[in-house]
Design a protein around this motif. Sequence first.
Motif, PDB file in Angstrom:
ATOM      1  N   PRO A   1       0.808  -1.168   0.091  1.00  0.00           N
ATOM      2  CA  PRO A   1      -0.013   0.107  -0.065  1.00  0.00           C
ATOM      3  C   PRO A   1       1.075   1.388   0.023  1.00  0.00           C
ATOM      4  CG  PRO A   1      -0.760  -1.612   1.661  1.00  0.00           C
ATOM      5  CD  PRO A   1       0.522  -1.962   1.096  1.00  0.00           C
ATOM      6  N   ARG A   2       0.211   2.323  -0.412  1.00  0.00           N
ATOM      7  CA  ARG A   2       0.976   3.298  -0.784  1.00  0.00           C
ATOM      8  C   ARG A   2       0.010   4.736  -0.364  1.00  0.00           C
ATOM      9  NH1 ARG A   2       5.048   0.984   0.043  1.00  0.00           N
ATOM     10  NH2 ARG A   2       6.869   0.855  -1.136  1.00  0.00           N
ATOM     11  N   GLN A   3       0.625   5.750   0.124  1.00  0.00           N
ATOM     12  CA  GLN A   3      -0.162   6.937   0.479  1.00  0.00           C
ATOM     13  C   GLN A   3       0.494   8.105  -0.622  1.00  0.00           C
ATOM     14  OE1 GLN A   3      -0.007   8.850   4.356  1.00  0.00           O
ATOM     15  NE2 GLN A   3       1.676   7.516   4.688  1.00  0.00           N
ATOM     16  N   VAL A   4      -0.334   8.586  -1.339  1.00  0.00           N
ATOM     17  CA  VAL A   4      -0.181   9.774  -2.293  1.00  0.00           C
ATOM     18  C   VAL A   4      -0.589  11.052  -2.147  1.00  0.00           C
ATOM     19  CG1 VAL A   4      -0.527  10.254  -4.856  1.00  0.00           C
ATOM     20  CG2 VAL A   4      -0.424   7.838  -4.110  1.00  0.00           C
ATOM     21  N   VAL A   5       0.274  11.962  -1.804  1.00  0.00           N
ATOM     22  CA  VAL A   5       0.059  13.363  -1.526  1.00  0.00           C
ATOM     23  C   VAL A   5      -0.182  14.101  -2.807  1.00  0.00           C
ATOM     24  CG1 VAL A   5       0.675  15.401  -0.273  1.00  0.00           C
ATOM     25  CG2 VAL A   5       1.543  13.062   0.655  1.00  0.00           C
ATOM     26  N   LEU A   6      -1.352  14.840  -2.826  1.00  0.00           N
ATOM     27  CA  LEU A   6      -1.618  15.682  -3.979  1.00  0.00           C
ATOM     28  C   LEU A   6      -1.303  17.102  -3.603  1.00  0.00           C
ATOM     29  CD1 LEU A   6      -5.448  14.497  -4.249  1.00  0.00           C
ATOM     30  CD2 LEU A   6      -3.566  13.627  -5.275  1.00  0.00           C
ATOM     31  N   ARG A   7      -0.578  17.565  -4.949  1.00  0.00           N
ATOM     32  CA  ARG A   7      -0.486  19.031  -4.841  1.00  0.00           C
ATOM     33  C   ARG A   7      -1.574  19.894  -4.528  1.00  0.00           C
ATOM     34  NH1 ARG A   7       4.522  19.491  -7.001  1.00  0.00           N
ATOM     35  NH2 ARG A   7       5.309  18.065  -8.147  1.00  0.00           N
ATOM     36  N   ALA A   8      -2.752  19.536  -4.938  1.00  0.00           N
ATOM     37  CA  ALA A   8      -3.958  20.391  -4.808  1.00  0.00           C
ATOM     38  C   ALA A   8      -5.210  19.502  -4.643  1.00  0.00           C
ATOM     39  CB  ALA A   8      -4.353  21.331  -6.038  1.00  0.00           C
ATOM     40  N   TRP A   9      -5.910  20.019  -3.823  1.00  0.00           N
ATOM     41  CA  TRP A   9      -7.239  19.297  -3.532  1.00  0.00           C
ATOM     42  C   TRP A   9      -8.093  20.190  -2.928  1.00  0.00           C
ATOM     43  CZ3 TRP A   9      -9.802  17.437   1.092  1.00  0.00           C
ATOM     44  CH2 TRP A   9     -10.960  16.487   0.837  1.00  0.00           C
ATOM     45  N   GLN A  10      -9.362  20.229  -3.654  1.00  0.00           N
ATOM     46  CA  GLN A  10     -10.508  21.318  -2.959  1.00  0.00           C
ATOM     47  C   GLN A  10     -11.436  20.588  -2.278  1.00  0.00           C
ATOM     48  OE1 GLN A  10     -10.027  24.398  -3.727  1.00  0.00           O
ATOM     49  NE2 GLN A  10     -11.917  25.394  -2.640  1.00  0.00           N
ATOM     50  N   ALA A  11     -11.294  21.172  -0.809  1.00  0.00           N
ATOM     51  CA  ALA A  11     -12.266  20.287   0.286  1.00  0.00           C
ATOM     52  C   ALA A  11     -13.398  21.022   0.071  1.00  0.00           C
ATOM     53  CB  ALA A  11     -11.595  20.533   1.354  1.00  0.00           C
ATOM     54  N   ALA A  12     -14.460  20.590  -0.366  1.00  0.00           N
ATOM     55  CA  ALA A  12     -15.739  20.870  -0.440  1.00  0.00           C
ATOM     56  C   ALA A  12     -16.591  21.276   1.095  1.00  0.00           C
ATOM     57  CB  ALA A  12     -16.710  20.224  -1.287  1.00  0.00           C
ATOM     58  N   VAL A  13     -17.286  22.221   1.234  1.00  0.00           N
ATOM     59  CA  VAL A  13     -17.867  22.376   2.757  1.00  0.00           C
ATOM     60  C   VAL A  13     -19.241  22.260   2.230  1.00  0.00           C
ATOM     61  CG1 VAL A  13     -18.298  23.673   4.765  1.00  0.00           C
ATOM     62  CG2 VAL A  13     -16.047  23.645   3.832  1.00  0.00           C
ATOM     63  N   VAL A  14     -20.154  21.240   2.829  1.00  0.00           N
ATOM     64  CA  VAL A  14     -21.345  21.171   2.505  1.00  0.00           C
ATOM     65  C   VAL A  14     -22.283  22.008   3.504  1.00  0.00           C
ATOM     66  CG1 VAL A  14     -23.605  19.534   2.687  1.00  0.00           C
ATOM     67  CG2 VAL A  14     -21.301  18.680   1.695  1.00  0.00           C
ATOM     68  N   PHE A  15     -23.025  22.812   2.780  1.00  0.00           N
ATOM     69  CA  PHE A  15     -23.805  23.920   3.733  1.00  0.00           C
ATOM     70  C   PHE A  15     -25.418  23.707   3.588  1.00  0.00           C
ATOM     71  CE2 PHE A  15     -26.068  27.836   4.094  1.00  0.00           C
ATOM     72  CZ  PHE A  15     -25.754  28.357   5.260  1.00  0.00           C
ATOM     73  N   GLN A  16     -26.137  23.726   5.003  1.00  0.00           N
ATOM     74  CA  GLN A  16     -27.569  23.491   4.879  1.00  0.00           C
ATOM     75  C   GLN A  16     -27.987  24.617   5.769  1.00  0.00           C
ATOM     76  OE1 GLN A  16     -28.982  19.759   6.007  1.00  0.00           O
ATOM     77  NE2 GLN A  16     -27.927  18.621   4.260  1.00  0.00           N
ATOM     78  N   ASP A  17     -28.927  25.468   5.453  1.00  0.00           N
ATOM     79  CA  ASP A  17     -29.648  26.607   5.947  1.00  0.00           C
ATOM     80  C   ASP A  17     -30.689  25.958   6.856  1.00  0.00           C
ATOM     81  OD1 ASP A  17     -30.615  28.799   7.086  1.00  0.00           O
ATOM     82  OD2 ASP A  17     -30.304  29.888   5.330  1.00  0.00           O
ATOM     83  N   LEU A  18     -30.923  25.794   8.070  1.00  0.00           N
ATOM     84  CA  LEU A  18     -31.815  25.139   8.625  1.00  0.00           C
ATOM     85  C   LEU A  18     -32.897  26.141   9.487  1.00  0.00           C
ATOM     86  CD1 LEU A  18     -30.208  22.074  10.151  1.00  0.00           C
ATOM     87  CD2 LEU A  18     -31.414  22.233   7.931  1.00  0.00           C
ATOM     88  N   ARG A  19     -32.626  27.395   9.254  1.00  0.00           N
ATOM     89  CA  ARG A  19     -33.156  28.656  10.210  1.00  0.00           C
ATOM     90  C   ARG A  19     -34.793  28.452   9.965  1.00  0.00           C
ATOM     91  NH1 ARG A  19     -29.995  33.602   8.137  1.00  0.00           N
ATOM     92  NH2 ARG A  19     -29.875  32.417   6.006  1.00  0.00           N
TER      93      ARG A  19
END
Length: 520
Positions: A86-104
Amino acid sequence: MPDTTRLAPKTMSKQNIQHIHALTPMQEGMLFHALHDRAANPYFEQCHFRLRGRLDRTLFEVAWNAVVQRHDILRTRFVFKNIPQPRQVVLRAWQAAVVFQDLRAHPGGEQRALIDRYKAEDWQQGFDLGRAVPMRMALFCLADDLFEVLHSFHHILLDGWSVGIIHEELFRLYTALAAGETPRLPRPIPFGDYIRWLEQRDRQAAAAYWRRELAGYRPAVALPGCRVDPQVSFQAEEHAYTLPDALSTGLRHLAARLRVTQNTLIQAAWGILLARVNRVTDVVFLATVSGRPPEIAGVERMVGLFINAVPVRVRAVPDIPFDRLVQQMQSAANAASEHHHHPLADIQAESGLAQQQPDHILVFENYAAADISRFATPDANAATLRVEAYKQVDHSNYPLTVQIIPGERLGFNLIRHQAALASATVDALVAGVAAILTQVTDDPTTRIGEIALPAALAAIPVVASQPAVLPPTAAAGDPRPIELVVAATFTADPILPHLRWWGAAFGLTIDVQFAGYNQV
């Protein structure tokens, strides 16, 4: 709930690969268990907390991605199919999406139900470790000045200390951005530095140390009442306990007087309990260690998975006073620290531990992730945020995980496999530890054989071997044992109960031994 891994672009292009590393021993063990029992989601972690104050969710996502870009482990994918190791691969760029829910628009009760449902679906979804970076973030708006955050990740990425670091950095970055300032954080040290440090260790010297430390150990100890059926998936339930103020204070004073850590005091009490219920004087159990080598400059600010599981041996001879026992254990712990990096699979394979399947582990939580005041942003501007109700939910592959939580009042959080241990058994175990600690705090010179245990413990039977649940019928086979040696590219020890189960099904006695790590 949306599958955020589908939102990510094709990230494994050659141009987007920054580094390729081997896995650490603990990562390999977690990978094995993740693939071995997908239904139970072992080592799936959820951190959730509330943010009170005005929050700019766009800036929050920008700050979170800045944290991701700072630390290579947060941009790491795992590759294990059709390759020798097994190997772990480090990516130069990765966009971490933040899921948003408005429950007001929903009343408070509905908000709680919707978030709980999301958490359950998030847990059920788990992570496909071979598909994407195993981490997700969700943000729920409950009111104009109240938000809830859910941060999910696989333990193969982060230990508890690292979670505290990245959450602290998230709020420091957000505060600076909200104030229109340039964030000032120390230069991050890549997790790859630790992997290279591991590769330079003297594995033979570490192996020799653990062989000496475990030499002569024969008895297999077990938790009272623990009955593991390999065919039943893990279902976790948490039990929280807190010691009285007087006892917590007394333990701190006792540790200082004996020049030992509170962790060693708890381990000694746990070892005495196991020895008494198993009617032996020599026990070995597993405990986690931080694994952060002081030789690496700035290691306290590194982010990744550093912890390891190592054996703790307690020779609970009846005539030895408690204070002498705990000081001997502290000396042994100090000597072992140089070898905390050694793979548990190797330690087990080269000692008597290979013949028993560990049924629990002790974890001393020596990090401040639950200290919500640590994450509060300063009161310098309108972007002030206050963190409330911080909690991290997880479970390992062991039938019982015992988390020790230091503080003004020493706490215990026990995570049990519901099908393996009864709730009353967990209560009895904690009562037994508390009884031991109370007696030795009153008189540290008390001899081990004079310590009394609650009667409830004596009533719980101890299962001598794993698995406890055998097939309903077993043929009368050849009484001679079959010698079986298992070699694998990474941790294979968890197959031991299954081999014994099938051996019993056919009336066979199987003497199983595990070859040293990485023999194929």
